[in-house]
Motif scaffolding. Structure first.
Motif, PDB file in Angstrom:
ATOM      1  N   VAL A 388      -1.330  -0.602  -4.638  1.00  0.00           N
ATOM      2  CA  VAL A 388      -2.459  -0.315  -5.533  1.00  0.00           C
ATOM      3  C   VAL A 388      -2.899  -1.622  -6.173  1.00  0.00           C
ATOM      4  O   VAL A 388      -2.115  -2.281  -6.857  1.00  0.00           O
ATOM      5  N   GLN A 394      -8.379   3.948 -13.461  1.00  0.00           N
ATOM      6  CA  GLN A 394      -8.294   4.629 -12.178  1.00  0.00           C
ATOM      7  C   GLN A 394      -6.967   4.326 -11.484  1.00  0.00           C
ATOM      8  O   GLN A 394      -6.349   5.201 -10.874  1.00  0.00           O
ATOM      9  N   ILE A 398      -4.147   6.970 -10.040  1.00  0.00           N
ATOM     10  CA  ILE A 398      -3.663   6.908  -8.663  1.00  0.00           C
ATOM     11  C   ILE A 398      -2.135   6.853  -8.642  1.00  0.00           C
ATOM     12  O   ILE A 398      -1.478   7.524  -7.834  1.00  0.00           O
ATOM     13  N   THR A 401      -0.663  10.223  -9.214  1.00  0.00           N
ATOM     14  CA  THR A 401      -0.737  11.034  -8.003  1.00  0.00           C
ATOM     15  C   THR A 401       0.363  10.661  -7.024  1.00  0.00           C
ATOM     16  O   THR A 401       1.033  11.532  -6.443  1.00  0.00           O
ATOM     17  N   THR A 454      -8.914  -0.820  -6.768  1.00  0.00           N
ATOM     18  CA  THR A 454      -9.798  -0.314  -7.831  1.00  0.00           C
ATOM     19  C   THR A 454     -10.704  -1.417  -8.356  1.00  0.00           C
ATOM     20  O   THR A 454     -11.388  -1.240  -9.363  1.00  0.00           O
ATOM     21  N   PRO A 506      -7.897  11.047  -6.237  1.00  0.00           N
ATOM     22  CA  PRO A 506      -6.492  11.502  -6.172  1.00  0.00           C
ATOM     23  C   PRO A 506      -6.288  12.623  -5.162  1.00  0.00           C
ATOM     24  O   PRO A 506      -5.249  12.677  -4.488  1.00  0.00           O
ATOM     25  N   ILE A 509      -6.064  11.097  -1.788  1.00  0.00           N
ATOM     26  CA  ILE A 509      -4.766  10.444  -1.597  1.00  0.00           C
ATOM     27  C   ILE A 509      -3.707  11.472  -1.244  1.00  0.00           C
ATOM     28  O   ILE A 509      -2.877  11.261  -0.347  1.00  0.00           O
TER      29      ILE A 509
END
Length: 539
Positions: A388, A394, A398, A401, A454, A506, A509
């Motif tokens: 990530v 955001q 993520i 999630t 992001t 999410p 994902i």
């Protein structure tokens, strides 16, 4: 004349994708043929006063705590090294005492306005190089403000200088007190009216200018203090939004009038300017780069920070102009500083715009070695994990999630505060620059199954797409046409917040984690959404 000349030259420069700053200065050279220098000096000070105010509005000392140590150390090394060289060279050129001081200040200090604000470049003050640059500039500006107080004394005696210091620091203290105790209440009285808040901020600027005029100290100190007085978040963001056009207006006045001060130089002026340019454009960045690398910063961060300080300070210009008007320096030093300022600011506009290209060219041939390592990571030898990029709002969603899906992940970020937060929470992280392959190596990118960014910068997205890995790539963009190109070039999903709902990411994902065949369906639907939106725009 100022705006007619600048608009014509700026139009031509824009057609060939050149920065705006050189256009303003060239327009100034044209205008300078029609007006006497003393009138243009007044214009320079008027434009500069407002720009210094804008810089003060943006100032947020709290944000610099995470890099204050390295920033202050680097500023000390750079200022000391360049000042020692400048003093030695001024002795060779037989300059007087005050001319030596002006020579040193002009070469050692850099322009916050040019380095951080007025150039056409993507410099994110949240990232390490942006914060380091801001910290270095702030250190230099405080030194310049002290010299402005000295220069503003009625006489160079201990009593007069002490009185000037008391008045100057008193104005700054008043600004900080206003910022802490009065600004919130005053902003509430405006009832969220942006226009009224702008008028209030301009009134505060005029008030502080009147205060400095009453105490007979430099107007630049009043402008800087007024900016600090209204720099409290989130009010400063509203002020900056509403004063953007005014900033452009005064930018034109300042840079055009600066170019108008140029005259045909004598050989002595040319030699002095050449010496100052070498110290400014080469000496200062080299000192910053070597210092930051020695402190453990990665090379790209060090280079990009160095490229932000390769110009003459606006405060040094104010000191030079005031010293020239007061008869403390001669025309040779004055013209040399003006030439160095204009040329270095023009060069800086190009080094900023092409910073990455210059870094890629120079870093392969330098011999600068690091003594430490600020690039950290928390875990080694990851496999089939998710990377990530960015620990913003955001990014945190993520991560939640991925945690719910019991999927291993690692976060890449170059914001020292966010990395500290990740470290305290025990998260897997890499502190580094996404444009450097070493950062990706530490995140074990070849073994990753998915990379999610992001960060809405095209160069970041392009870097991720260029990585030699089979990992799927989810990117972010602020532009719908750019999103279409990124999808065509290999991204399986591009989040465009204004067009596509970020709330669905999410869910996507989760789909990717639970069903690998979800990949092609996601990419197809995303492409259809993007193209449908573009067709509606064209329609």
């Amino acid at each position: 004349m100022v705006f007619v000349a600048s608009s014509i030259v700026l139009f031509l420069f824009d057609r060939f994708s050149h920065p705006a700053l050189p256009a303003y200065i060239i327009a100034g050279v044209i205008v300078g043929n029609f007006f006497p220098a003393d009138e243009m000096i007044n214009f320079t000070q008027i434009g500069l006063s407002f720009l210094v105010f804008i810089f003060g509005v943006k100032m947020d000392p709290e944000r610099l705590k995470s890099v204050a140590g390295d920033g202050l150390k680097t500023a000390a090394v750079q200022i000391t090294a360049v000042s020692v060289l400048a003093v030695g060279l001024s002795m060779i050129m037989n300059l007087s005492g005050f001319e030596t001081l002006v020579f040193v200040l002009a070469t050692a200090l850099s322009s916050t306005l040019v380095g951080l604000d007025l150039l056409e470049k993507e410099i994110d003050l949240k990232l390490a190089h942006g914060r380091l640059a801001e910290s270095i500039h702030l250190s230099q500006d405080l030194i310049a403000v002290m010299f402005l107080m000295i220069l503003g004394a009625s006489a160079f005696t201990f009593e007069a200088v002490s009185q000037s210091f008391i008045h100057g620091f008193g104005v700054l203290a008043l600004a900080l007190l206003f910022r802490k105790y009065a600004l919130d209440h005053l902003a509430d009285l405006t009832e969220n009216s942006r226009e009224l808040l702008m008028l209030v901020s301009i009134t505060i600027l005029i008030g502080f200018l009147g205060l400095t005029e009453y105490f007979q100290i430099s107007l630049a100190i009043g402008s800087f203090a007024a900016g600090l007085a209204v720099s409290k978040y989130p009010h400063n963001m509203e002020i900056l939004d509403t004063t953007g056009s005014l900033k452009d207006f005064f930018s034109a006045i300042f840079f055009v009038s600066l170019g108008a001060l140029l005259t045909v130089p004598t050989p002595q002026v040319l030699i002095m300017s050449a010496v100052m340019l070498v110290l400014t454009v080469i000496g200062k960045p080299f000192a910053v780069i070597t210092s930051l690398v020695a402190l453990g910063q990665n090379k790209r961060t060090a280079y990009l920070t160095g490229f932000s300080i390769d110009q003459v300070s606006e405060f040094a210009l104010i000191i030079t102009i005031q010293a020239y008007i007061s008869g403390l320096i001669g025309g040779t030093v004055f013209q040399a500083v003006i030439i160095t300022a204009t040329v270095s600011m023009m060069i800086s506009s190009y080094t900023a715009k092409h910073g990455d290209r210059i870094y890629n060219l120079l870093s392969e041939h330098d011999h600068i070695e690091a003594f430490g390592d600020k690039e950290e990571r928390s875990k080694h030898n990851l496999e089939d994990h998710v990377i990530v990029v960015g620990h913003d709002t955001q990014g945190k969603r993520i991560i939640e999630t991925l945690r719910d899906e019991e999927k291993e992940y690692i976060v890449i970020d170059n914001d020292p505060e966010k990395v500290t937060d990740l470290k305290e929470k025990g998260e897997n992280f890499v502190f580094g620059d996404v444009m450097e392959i070493d950062t990706w190596e530490r995140a074990d990118y070849r073994e990753a199954c998915l990379i999610i960014s992001t960060v809405p910068l095209e160069k970041t997205s392009r870097k991720i797409l260029s990585l030699p890995t089979d990992a799927d790539k989810i990117l972010r963009s602020e532009d719908i046409e750019e999103a279409e190109k990124l999808l065509e070039d290999g991204a399986i999903y591009v989040n465009v917040p204004e067009v596509l709902s970020a709330e669905l990411l999410p869910d996507h994902i989760e789909g990717l984690m639970e069903n690998r065949r979800y990949r092609e369906d996601l990419r197809r639907r995303n492409m259809l959404e993007v193209r449908k939106y573009l067709q509606n725009l064209e329609g």
